[in-house]
Design an enzyme around this catalytic site. Structure first.
Site, short mmCIF file in Angstrom:
data_model
loop_
_atom_site.label_atom_id
_atom_site.label_comp_id
_atom_site.label_asym_id
_atom_site.label_seq_id
_atom_site.Cartn_x
_atom_site.Cartn_y
_atom_site.Cartn_z
N ARG A 178 0.87 -1.19 0.01
CA ARG A 178 0.09 0.07 0.13
C ARG A 178 1.09 1.22 0.07
NH1 ARG A 178 -5.15 -2.48 1.52
NH2 ARG A 178 -6.10 -0.49 0.37
N GLN A 183 -0.15 2.93 -5.84
CA GLN A 183 -1.54 3.47 -5.69
C GLN A 183 -2.46 3.15 -6.92
OE1 GLN A 183 -1.07 7.40 -3.94
NE2 GLN A 183 -2.54 6.97 -2.31
N ASP A 197 -3.86 -0.48 -6.94
CA ASP A 197 -4.55 -0.80 -5.73
C ASP A 197 -5.74 -1.22 -5.88
OD1 ASP A 197 -5.19 -1.04 -3.20
OD2 ASP A 197 -4.54 0.57 -2.34
N SER A 227 -8.07 -0.82 -2.88
CA SER A 227 -8.75 0.64 -2.52
C SER A 227 -9.72 0.88 -3.42
CB SER A 227 -7.53 1.66 -2.67
OG SER A 227 -6.80 1.48 -1.59
N TYR A 237 -1.80 -1.61 7.56
CA TYR A 237 -2.76 -2.38 7.91
C TYR A 237 -2.80 -2.33 9.44
CZ TYR A 237 -3.31 -4.24 3.54
OH TYR A 237 -3.28 -4.36 2.01
#
Ligand code: NAD
Length: 366
Positions: free
Chosen positions: A100, A105, A108, A111, A206
């Protein structure tokens, strides 16, 4: 992957085959794919002859040999199947294992799908709840805004906060990561702090499992908040593990008649004691909806974002001359790579295969 992402691949010189009717649920028909330069083929033909197979779930992983698979295979929830996948000689990339980080990004998938799920959870709550979300001033009197409690302020939780706020409700939020506080406050919601959460600074962003004392303290605080809540949206997850149970049966009995819980962690065990995955449970006068697949309720945008994530990941694997190049020195590629050359190479998967500390849950979801 929708037609626009396929077009990006064909323009760069790749030959793209799309399974017949693959995009129907996302309103992308075979003709759209053809117009973007792809050929429509049967699943069998693709499994036999394509080099790289892009999908989502792992149902084809044992049906093809010596291919490169890219999808979301949730290997930490499928540990007993991994040796079988490896025996096929496939190279397997699972995008739920991506780091992450800022660089990752644009790839991802967790997400992009969680954001849709959080948005949909808020809308589902507003549509299902028998009362208003916003404060209403009418000639017949005023109605107070709905009180929403959100547990877990990751990507899904924050999107649910934002959407519930836009709908005019009052929102209270719990998370074990102190970093979530600022984001919650910036969305106009209240953050409830519980002292003594375990340090998660080395867990890649996390959450980590909490001590028994913390869990007890958190339960007491949630019990106070839940009595006043009309809607509860739970999203609390610990990566690769069973979801924490943060709402007990007893807490649910204290909720106002007609209240609603939407549990997005249902597929990994659920955040309440009564959640059932893909089902609605009625406990007293409270309805608990267990659904971890709400992104599928918005198939067009879910596919568009997923397709872009996959396309961005593919760009890392395909070299300038169009050939496949696995640079395992790149942390994004090595983190996502579960199997290569019949060998399980992902450290986190290997560790969990040895220690077996993941509860196997709901194989239809993962
Ligand atoms: P997730 O789905 O793993 O968990 C959801 C939320 O539940 C998390 O915020 C977690 O802290 C919380 N949670 C876990 N146990 C809890 C408990 N007992 N009580 C209350 N809350 C609890 O989270 P996610 O949405 O996948 O995000 C994971 C992390 O990755 C977050 O820190 C997020 O900010 C970060 N992230 C970083 C990037 C990036 O930099 N590229 C992109 C996306 C997410």
């Amino acid at each position: 992957m929708l037609a626009a992402e396929v077009a990006a691949l064909t323009k760069s010189g790749q030959v793209v085959w799309v399974e017949k009717d693959a995009g129907l649920r996302a309103f992308c028909v075979d003709e759209d794919y053809r117009a973007s330069g792809a050929e429509i083929r049967s699943r069998n033909e693709i499994l036999k002859e394509a080099d790289i197979l892009l999908g989502i779930h792992g149902d084809c992983l044992s049906a093809a040999k010596n291919k490169t698979f890219i999808g979301v295979y949730s290997p930490l929830y499928h540990l007993e199947e991994i040796d079988g996948w490896a025996q096929q000689g496939n190279t397997v990339f699972s995008l739920d294992l991506l780091p992450r980080t800022t660089r990752a990004q644009s790839m991802d998938v967790l997400s992009s799908q969680a954001s849709i799920a959080g948005y949909k959870a808020a809308l589902m709550a507003a549509c299902t709840y028998a009362r208003y979300f916003p404060m209403m001033m009418t000639a017949a009197g005023s109605i107070a805004p709905a009180k929403v409690l959100i547990i877990g302020a990751g990507v899904a939780g924050l999107q649910a906060v934002a959407t519930c706020r836009k709908l005019g409700s009052v929102v209270e939020v719990f998370d074990t990561r102190p970093a979530a506080k600022e984001e919650v406050l910036s969305l106009g919601a209240k953050f409830v702090e519980v002292e003594g959460a375990a340090d998660a600074s080395k867990a890649g962003g996390y959450a980590v499992d909490q001590s028994a004392e913390f869990k007890e303290r958190q339960k007491q605080r949630i019990a106070e908040s839940i009595k006043k809540a009309d809607i509860v949206i739970t999203t609390a997850q610990i990566f690769g593990k069973k979801a924490p149970v943060v709402i007990t049966k007893e807490m649910i009995t204290t909720m106002r008649a007609g209240s609603l819980i939407i549990d997005l962690a249902a597929a990994t065990g659920g955040n309440t004691e009564v959640t059932k995955d893909n089902a609605e449970v009625v406990a007293g006068n409270v309805t608990i909806i267990g659904n971890s697949n709400l992104a599928a309720a918005m198939p067009s945008d879910a596919s568009k974002l997923y397709g872009r994530n996959v396309l961005n990941f593919l760009k890392l694997l395909i070299s300038k001359d169009g050939s496949l190049e696995l640079n395992l020195a790149d942390d994004i590629i090595s983190s996502a790579c579960v199997i290569k050359g019949e060998e399980v190479i992902s450290p986190i998967v290997k560790k969990n295969m040895v220690h077996g500390n993941v509860t196997q849950l709901h194989p239809e979801q993962y």
